[in-house]
Design an enzyme around this catalytic site. Structure first.
Site, mmCIF file in Angstrom:
data_model
loop_
_atom_site.group_PDB
_atom_site.id
_atom_site.type_symbol
_atom_site.label_atom_id
_atom_site.label_comp_id
_atom_site.label_asym_id
_atom_site.label_seq_id
_atom_site.Cartn_x
_atom_site.Cartn_y
_atom_site.Cartn_z
ATOM 1 N N ARG A 523 44.947 40.373 50.509
ATOM 2 C CA ARG A 523 45.400 39.065 50.155
ATOM 3 C C ARG A 523 46.518 38.151 50.551
ATOM 4 N NH1 ARG A 523 45.007 37.405 43.813
ATOM 5 N NH2 ARG A 523 46.013 35.648 44.660
ATOM 6 N N HIS A 524 46.643 37.628 50.941
ATOM 7 C CA HIS A 524 47.609 36.789 51.575
ATOM 8 C C HIS A 524 48.925 37.048 50.689
ATOM 9 C CE1 HIS A 524 47.082 34.084 48.277
ATOM 10 N NE2 HIS A 524 45.827 34.298 49.133
ATOM 11 N N ASN A 530 50.019 30.116 43.830
ATOM 12 C CA ASN A 530 49.157 30.805 42.926
ATOM 13 C C ASN A 530 51.049 30.820 41.512
ATOM 14 O OD1 ASN A 530 48.670 33.176 45.564
ATOM 15 N ND2 ASN A 530 47.500 32.164 44.311
ATOM 16 N N ARG A 575 47.940 30.010 53.405
ATOM 17 C CA ARG A 575 48.747 31.276 53.277
ATOM 18 C C ARG A 575 47.950 32.614 53.824
ATOM 19 N NH1 ARG A 575 45.321 28.581 50.042
ATOM 20 N NH2 ARG A 575 43.377 29.396 48.921
ATOM 21 N N GLU A 596 38.746 30.731 51.351
ATOM 22 C CA GLU A 596 38.849 31.299 49.392
ATOM 23 C C GLU A 596 37.532 30.532 48.917
ATOM 24 O OE1 GLU A 596 40.096 33.097 46.685
ATOM 25 O OE2 GLU A 596 38.395 32.334 47.754
ATOM 26 N N HIS A 662 41.510 36.328 50.877
ATOM 27 C CA HIS A 662 41.981 35.444 49.406
ATOM 28 C C HIS A 662 40.907 36.024 48.104
ATOM 29 C CE1 HIS A 662 43.244 32.078 51.492
ATOM 30 N NE2 HIS A 662 42.562 32.272 52.468
HETATM 31 O O1 LIG Z 1 37.522 33.333 41.059
HETATM 32 P P1 LIG Z 1 38.859 32.708 40.338
HETATM 33 O O2 LIG Z 1 38.932 34.161 39.435
HETATM 34 O O3 LIG Z 1 39.556 31.982 40.112
HETATM 35 O O4 LIG Z 1 39.857 33.598 41.295
HETATM 36 C C1 LIG Z 1 39.210 32.226 42.896
HETATM 37 C C2 LIG Z 1 41.189 31.262 42.934
HETATM 38 O O5 LIG Z 1 41.411 33.042 43.377
HETATM 39 C C3 LIG Z 1 42.841 32.212 43.802
HETATM 40 C C4 LIG Z 1 44.115 32.377 43.267
HETATM 41 O O6 LIG Z 1 44.111 31.599 41.894
HETATM 42 O O7 LIG Z 1 42.943 32.474 45.338
HETATM 43 P P2 LIG Z 1 44.300 32.505 46.341
HETATM 44 O O8 LIG Z 1 45.577 32.468 45.861
HETATM 45 O O9 LIG Z 1 43.865 34.514 46.731
HETATM 46 O O10 LIG Z 1 43.633 32.438 47.494
HETATM 47 C C5 LIG Z 1 41.966 30.116 44.204
HETATM 48 O O11 LIG Z 1 42.394 29.833 45.159
HETATM 49 C C6 LIG Z 1 40.920 30.936 43.683
HETATM 50 O O12 LIG Z 1 40.500 29.559 43.698
#
Ligand SMILES: O=P(O)(O)OC[C@H]1O[C@@](CO)(OP(=O)(O)O)[C@@H](O)[C@@H]1O
Ligand SMILES: Nc1ncnc2c1ncn2[C@@H]1O[C@H](COP(=O)(O)OP(=O)(O)O)[C@@H](O)[C@H]1O
Length: 710
Positions: A523-524, A530, A575, A596, A662
């Site tokens: 991941r980033h 976050n 990110r 993402e 992501h």
């Molecule tokens: O499906 P869930 O468990 O919500 O995970 C997805 C979520 O993880 C996240 C972080 O909460 O991704 P990321 O930070 O890796 O881009 C959100 O942007 C994304 O909606």
């Protein structure tokens, strides 16, 4: 159902006991489709032993506020695909019983093949349940058109489809088409061509009877078919093409052999080294076909192994620029080598490799004619063996010359049935190209029988043999001669395709020195969202995230220092791009497909805020996180679907790839490599600041994790 009088604003529907037809809820009845002005039809697949389907017809007015009209009489019962009892007409009372609409009802049940049945029913049963959670259903079946279908539009469609036929646009000349039939240079230069075969060549050299670019061909086909044909030869630049009447498959040049046509006329058969469909030669061929139950044979599934073999070869090939690869087919006659070679050629070209098919049988026919008996192939016939090795060497020389001229992947199509022959080819390849043997093994007698029949009907070797039985006899003798000396492949790099021809089952054995190459998933670095527990968005990195980016760059420099090349893949969100920026020395590619999961209206919210302000959304997502789709956003299934091209590209990479993406996206990618089931995807552990190394060896997938910081 048929009724000539019905107007367009009453749409016949079916509703009844199964969910597919609404579970007796008229609002979820299944609309019938208008086949003709007065005919409405609904067809669906049910297992032969399905439980009885109770249903009734109903008429649904376009205007949703007006109640449906359910047909009079008892529930209809469908058992084993057939209606029980007499198929009575369907009666509908309109306008308070003042008017009765009557429809004639027809019911037809066809048995679909187990394959089709299993595919359609299983897919529906298991995967495409209309999404039960909030949001747009994954699929909706036969939804009655809500707007834009003007009255009776389908009815005005002419039934005579010929009415709509338009000419096919002519494709520009395709230099590949000549490939299969271009007369081999080595044979022309050595003057080794048979004299009495009239040859159209690709303009390198013109035998006396045909002048290159001539507009006519005077050919002596058994004396009595010596007639002029308006024909242009196909020059190497393929700028010209053959235009003629009566020619079969006039897509390429090559040797012409008279072809027996049922009406006794002679036409010309072009030997492209591959079979080309011809009219059956004699009743026995037809009876054999029907005897084998092939009379109604559908087209057989593509040689699945060819694509798998190409994927292996594609990886073996190394970076497209400098790799030269010979894929040498091995196998007894009628094992589908040429069939596979043609598919392989097409697929590798599609992957972007300069690929050409060299068919040794064609060289043999050009040099020694197309009417050699089985004796020519005996292992105790020294002239035959000498002649066969000679044409194999000529073909290999041509292939190597072609590679020196820029060709990349040569498909060497012959039986290559002994270690001695394969050793000769490996020696010739040394210093010129890599070799991978592709052995086609078929143990299924019905497939072999089918292939033999097709071979005799289609192969240039039997184009002159009017008697099918005689051809069959000769081919069986030839086959025996090969079986006596056949040595399965065990040397060098090889792929064995065993019984893969039916596209079901079978196996692919690969023994090749594929250098496994790592795929690094991470991941980033931690983002500002976050830190605050907010989903989505497009924020920059936190201080910890920036520290991770530096550590990642150091890690990659060490881990990949021995690699000639690698690529860095990110999403288009900053990110991931910021995380990649400290990495030096490798090309970086941004994929939108790696963005993402789109959280739609919830973008930028915390899970707490979603729970408080949209409790039903929160509830729905927690019930079915795989299928749940954020309003105006995506579900995990949507993410998985958009990642398919990424997976295909990752599978094709020969150099290491670092994927910086992501949480949701990496869960989906990781699940593919780790072979995790769909339902687990949304909950796979995918922590920040961790690198998952996937090693894709031939034996399978190994995994290693590096946690660079908390
Ligand atoms: O499906 P869930 O468990 O919500 O995970 C997805 C979520 O993880 C996240 C972080 O909460 O991704 P990321 O930070 O890796 O881009 C959100 O942007 C994304 O909606
Ligand atoms: N997977 C397949 N599906 C359909 N037809 C096939 C398949 N494999 C081979 N055939 C047909 O069987 C015949 C023999 O195959 P071919 O490729 O010429 O065998 P070989 O080159 O091994 O002698 C050909 O007419 C070919 O079209």
């Amino acid at each position: 159902m048929e009724n000539a009088r019905i107007s367009g604003d009453l749409v016949p529907h079916v509703f009844g006991s199964e969910p597919i037809i609404g579970s007796w809820d008229p609002a979820r009845a299944l609309a019938m489709e208008r086949e003709l002005a007065s005919m409405w039809q609904l067809s669906f697949v049910v297992p032969p032993d399905h439980e009885t389907l109770d249903f009734k017809f109903l008429l649904k007015p376009k205007d949703a506020a007006t109640p449906c009209i359910i047909e009079e009489g008892p529930t209809r019962l469908l058992t084993g695909g057939m209606l029980e009892g007499d198929v009575r007409v369907a009666l509908f009372k309109l306008n308070g019983d003042d008017e009765v609409l009557e429809f004639r009802v027809f019911n037809k049940a066809d048995i679909v093949s187990p394959l089709e049945l299993a595919a359609s029913w299983r897919v529906y049963k298991e995967n495409f349940q209309p999404s039960r959670v909030r949001g747009i259903p994954d699929i909706s079946i036969n939804v009655a058109p809500t707007h834009g279908t003007e009255e009776g539009s389908a009815a005005t469609l002419e039934l005579d489809l010929e009415h709509y036929v338009v000419p096919t646009p002519t494709a520009p000349p395709n230099e590949y088409a000549a490939n299969l039939a271009a007369t081999p240079a080595s044979l022309i230069q050595t003057g080794a061509l048979r004299t009495n075969d009239t040859l159209l060549n690709d303009g390198i050299q013109s035998p006396s009877s045909v002048s290159a670019g001539s507009s006519s061909l005077s050919a002596d086909f058994d004396g009595h078919s010596n007639h002029k044909k308006n024909i242009e030869t196909w020059a190497t630049d393929s700028s010209k093409k053959i235009q003629t009447s009566g020619l079969i498959e006039s897509k390429s040049v090559g040797t012409f052999t008279p072809l027996q046509k049922p009406d006794g006329q002679k036409s010309m058969f072009i030997d492209r080294g591959v079979g080309s469909p011809k009219l059956p030669k004699s009743t026995s061929a037809c009876s054999l076909a029907s005897g084998l139950g092939f009379g109604s044979a559908k087209t057989m599934p593509e040689a699945a192994g060819a694509v798998a073999a190409a994927a292996v070869a594609d990886r073996l090939q190394g970076s497209k620029e400098d790799g030269k690869l010979a894929i040498v087919l091995v196998g007894l006659p009628a094992r589908g080598k040429t069939f596979t070679a043609v598919k392989l050629t097409r697929y590798l070209r599609w992957l972007g490799h300069e690929t050409r098919h060299f068919n040794v049988g064609k060289y043999r026919r050009l040099k020694h004619g197309a009417n050699l008996s089985a004796d020519f192939f005996r292992d105790d016939n020294p002239e035959g063996i000498e002649a066969r090795n000679e044409v194999a060497a000529l073909a290999m020389e041509d292939m190597i010359d072609w590679m020196h001229g820029g060709g990349q992947v040569g498909i060497f199509d012959a039986t290559n049935s002994t270690r001695k022959r394969r050793c000769m080819l490996m020696k010739m390849a040394e210093g010129n190209c890599k070799i991978i043997f592709l052995e086609t093994i078929c143990n299924d007698p019905s497939i072999i029988e089918r292939n033999i029949r097709l071979k005799i009907q289609q192969s240039p070797d039997y184009a002159d043999q009017p008697d099918y039985e005689a051809g069959l006899q000769d081919f069986m003798e030839r086959l025996m001669n090969y079986e006596k000396v056949y040595e399965p492949v065990g040397e060098g790099s090889y792929i064995k395709m065993i019984d893969m021809v039916k596209g079901q089952g079978g196996q692919l054995q690969v023994n090749s020195h594929l250098t496994p190459r790592p795929i690094l998933l991470t991941r980033h670095g931690e983002s500002l969202h976050n830190v605050r527990g907010r989903v989505g968005g497009d924020t920059v990195l936190s201080e910890a995230g920036e520290l991770y980016a530096k550590k990642l760059a150091n890690f990659i420099e060490k881990r990949l220092k021995s690699e000639k090349t690698a690529t860095i893949w990110t999403s288009t969100l900053q990110r991931t791009i910021l995380t990649a920026s400290p990495i030096l020395g490798f090309p970086k590619i941004q994929w939108r497909a790696l963005d993402e999961i789109n959280s739609g209206v919830c973008d930028g919210m915390t899970y707490e805020e979603i729970k408080k302000t949209m409790p039903e959304e929160f509830e729905s997502r927690s019930k079915d996180k795989l299928r749940y789709r954020y309003p105006r956003g995506e579900s995990y299934l949507d993410v998985i679907q958009r990642l398919e091209p990424v997976i295909i590209e990752l599978e094709r990479q020969r150099a290491p790839v670092v994927v910086i993406s992501h949480q949701a996206v990496l869960r989906a990618l990781y699940a593919y490599f780790a072979d995790r089931p769909l339902r687990e995807v949304p909950d796979i552990e995918m922590p920040l600041h961790t690198i998952i190394e996937i090693q894709m060896g031939v034996t399978g997938v190994e995994e290693k994790r590096y946690k660079l910081m908390d």
